[in-house]
Each structure stands twice: as C-alpha cells, then as structure tokens.
Design a protein around this motif. Structure first.
Motif, short mmCIF file in Angstrom:
data_model
loop_
_atom_site.label_atom_id
_atom_site.label_comp_id
_atom_site.label_asym_id
_atom_site.label_seq_id
_atom_site.Cartn_x
_atom_site.Cartn_y
_atom_site.Cartn_z
N ASP A 8 0.86 -1.19 0.00
CA ASP A 8 0.00 0.00 0.00
C ASP A 8 0.89 1.24 0.00
O ASP A 8 1.35 1.70 1.06
N ALA A 9 1.15 1.76 -1.20
CA ALA A 9 2.05 2.90 -1.32
C ALA A 9 1.42 4.19 -0.81
O ALA A 9 2.12 5.09 -0.34
N VAL A 10 0.09 4.31 -0.93
CA VAL A 10 -0.65 5.48 -0.46
C VAL A 10 -1.87 4.99 0.30
O VAL A 10 -2.57 4.09 -0.16
N ARG A 11 -2.13 5.61 1.47
CA ARG A 11 -3.25 5.18 2.31
C ARG A 11 -4.00 6.38 2.86
O ARG A 11 -3.41 7.25 3.51
N VAL A 60 4.85 17.62 -0.10
CA VAL A 60 6.26 17.48 0.26
C VAL A 60 6.45 16.24 1.13
O VAL A 60 5.52 15.78 1.80
N GLY A 61 7.66 15.74 1.12
CA GLY A 61 7.99 14.56 1.91
C GLY A 61 9.30 13.98 1.43
O GLY A 61 9.79 14.31 0.34
N GLU A 62 9.87 13.10 2.22
CA GLU A 62 11.12 12.47 1.84
C GLU A 62 10.88 11.45 0.74
O GLU A 62 9.74 11.10 0.42
N SER A 63 11.96 10.94 0.16
CA SER A 63 11.85 9.92 -0.87
C SER A 63 11.13 8.69 -0.31
O SER A 63 11.41 8.25 0.81
N GLY A 64 10.18 8.15 -1.08
CA GLY A 64 9.41 7.00 -0.64
C GLY A 64 8.20 7.31 0.19
O GLY A 64 7.51 6.40 0.67
N SER A 65 7.88 8.60 0.35
CA SER A 65 6.73 8.98 1.18
C SER A 65 5.40 8.81 0.46
O SER A 65 4.35 8.85 1.09
N GLY A 66 5.42 8.63 -0.87
CA GLY A 66 4.19 8.41 -1.63
C GLY A 66 3.71 9.62 -2.40
O GLY A 66 2.70 9.53 -3.11
N LYS A 67 4.43 10.72 -2.33
CA LYS A 67 3.95 11.94 -2.98
C LYS A 67 3.91 11.82 -4.51
O LYS A 67 2.93 12.25 -5.14
N THR A 68 4.93 11.23 -5.10
CA THR A 68 4.92 11.05 -6.55
C THR A 68 3.84 10.06 -6.98
O THR A 68 3.21 10.22 -8.03
N SER A 84 7.58 17.95 -4.20
CA SER A 84 8.98 18.25 -3.93
C SER A 84 9.36 17.73 -2.56
O SER A 84 8.51 17.52 -1.70
N HIS A 85 10.66 17.51 -2.35
CA HIS A 85 11.16 17.20 -1.02
C HIS A 85 11.66 18.46 -0.32
O HIS A 85 12.07 18.41 0.84
N ARG A 125 4.22 11.33 4.76
CA ARG A 125 5.19 10.41 5.36
C ARG A 125 4.60 9.00 5.34
O ARG A 125 3.45 8.81 5.74
N ASN A 126 5.37 8.06 4.83
CA ASN A 126 4.96 6.65 4.81
C ASN A 126 3.58 6.46 4.17
O ASN A 126 2.75 5.70 4.67
#
Length: 253
Positions: free
Chosen positions: A19-22, A37-45, A196-197, A213-214
């Motif tokens: 589940d990449a986005v919840r 915004v968020g770090e890499s792997g946060s699901g924003k893209t 963006s991050h 995040r996550n």
C-alpha cells in the motif's frame, strides 16, 4: 478542481501487495498552487501519478477537473491534465526533434495550426524558434525542462502536475524554471500540484502544502504558517530544520 478523498494506491509484489498510499485526502481550488512534500518513498509522486491516471486507484475517491479517476478516462482528460516529470534527460524522446515532441500532443488532441502553436509555445517558455529542430542531446538540462513544460502546456490544460521539476537541475537553473512556472501559473490561472522534497521550493510557488510520510498525509497548512513555523507535527518541524540547512556554530571568544 481537484477533490481527493481517502485515496489509496496498491501495487502487487512477490509477497502480496504494497500500500504505497493510504487514506490521502485534500482539495485544490481552481487556479490554486498546492504542494506535496515529503522524503523519498513517502508516496507523494505516487499520488501525482494517480491524479493523471498513471497509477491505479485501489481505494477512496478522486476527481480532477470533473473527471472521476478509476474509470475509463476520456480524451478530454488527457488534454485537461498534463504532467511534467522530474528528469528532463529521460522525459524527452532522444530521436525526436523539439518540433516533433511538441507536434505529437497537438495531433493527439486534434488541434489545428500546429506550426503557429509550436512557435508560440517555445516563445512562452523562453526558447526561440532556433530551438525548434534541435534534438534533446543538443539542449542543456534547463532547456530540456523548458521543452517539457512547453509540451505540457501546448494543449492548454487546466491542471498542471509537477513532479520535482527542478531537482535534477543546477541551482541557478532551478531559479529560472521556478520563475517561469510562477509566471505561467499567474498568466494562465493554472491549477498546479507541485511535488517536492524541498519546502523552500514549494513555498516559492504554492499557497498551501500537505506533508506526506509513509504513504499518508500527516499535516496540511498554509505556506505562511509554515514559514512562521506554526506547524503541529514533529515530522514537519524536522523538514523545516532540514530546509534551513547546516548552520556553523561559532566558538566563544
């Protein structure tokens, strides 16, 4: 213009699914610039790709420009919603001239006056007609990203999705592209979602921001509140500290 309610995106894996986005929910008004915004792997893209129909919607409900995601999307959706990708070196076909790159979306959309539209699109992003018959390898990174922006705008969309559009560029070129995007946003009254991050990049263009995040949104706030550090979540505070960068401490005496 954009209404996202409890959005979920699930991808299959060898061990079952991820589940990449919840449970992501947010709204973007017509003509507004909104940041994720968020770090890499946060699901924003992944959220951004779901909004343009490139990632599967597994839960929740989302509409973009009146089009319901998850159903068969009409040709009008492809014209109304356009995306600019992160890597200007990978998003342009290496064997297509700039002219062919810009002509293709016009043909798909059934537009007329191709030559005039291509010249106008290049002028709008600060490139002259001399660039029209060049190949991507003959352009700098900033020029390639300008072509990518022109390709997105040439069909006159209502929604522009930006996936880290400056992160692969030099700092001075980043400023040029951000100034270009802000001008186009104002002139065209575009609805923009910027991923963006970097909170500083989002703060330059957007009026509101959601922090991810996550795979979840942990906080939403106006950009003025973010600048004043009136934020509630500890993760947002840490992102603000990271945006400030390294500060050298001066030894006493």
């Amino acid at each position: 213009m954009i209404d996202v309610q409890s959005l979920g995106v699930r991808f299959g894996s060898r061990r079952g699914h991820v589940d990449a986005v919840r449970g992501v929910s947010f709204q973007v008004e017509t003509g507004e610039a909104f940041g994720l915004v968020g770090e890499s792997g946060s699901g924003k893209t992944t959220v951004l790709r779901a909004l343009c129909g490139l990632a599967p919607v597994s839960a929740g409900h989302a509409t973009v420009g009146g089009h319901v995601l998850g159903s068969a999307l009409p040709r009008a959706f492809r014209r109304d919603v356009q995306m600019v990708f992160q890597d200007p070196y990978g998003s342009l076909h290496p064997r297509f001239t700039v002219d062919r790159t810009l002509r293709e979306p016009l043909a798909i959309a059934g537009s007329d006056r191709h030559d005039a539209r291509i010249v106008d699109a290049l002028h709008e992003v600060g490139l002259g007609p001399a660039f029209r018959f060049r190949y991507p390898h003959q352009l700098s990174g900033g020029q390639r990203q300008r072509v990518a922006i022109a390709r997105a705008l040439i069909v006159e969309p209502r929604v522009l999705l930006l996936d880290e559009p400056t992160s692969a560029l030099d700092v001075s070129v980043q400023a040029e592209i951000l100034n270009l995007l802000r001008r186009l946003h104002r002139e065209r009254s575009l609805t923009i979602v910027l991923v963006s991050h970097n909170l500083a990049v989002v703060g330059f263009l957007c009026s509101r921001v959601a922090v991810m995040r996550n795979g979840e949104i942990v906080e939403q706030a106006g950009i003025d509140a973010v600048r004043a550090r009136r934020v509630e979540h500890e993760y947002t505070r840490r992102m603000l500290e990271a945006t400030d960068g390294y500060r050298r401490e001066t030894a006493p005496g």
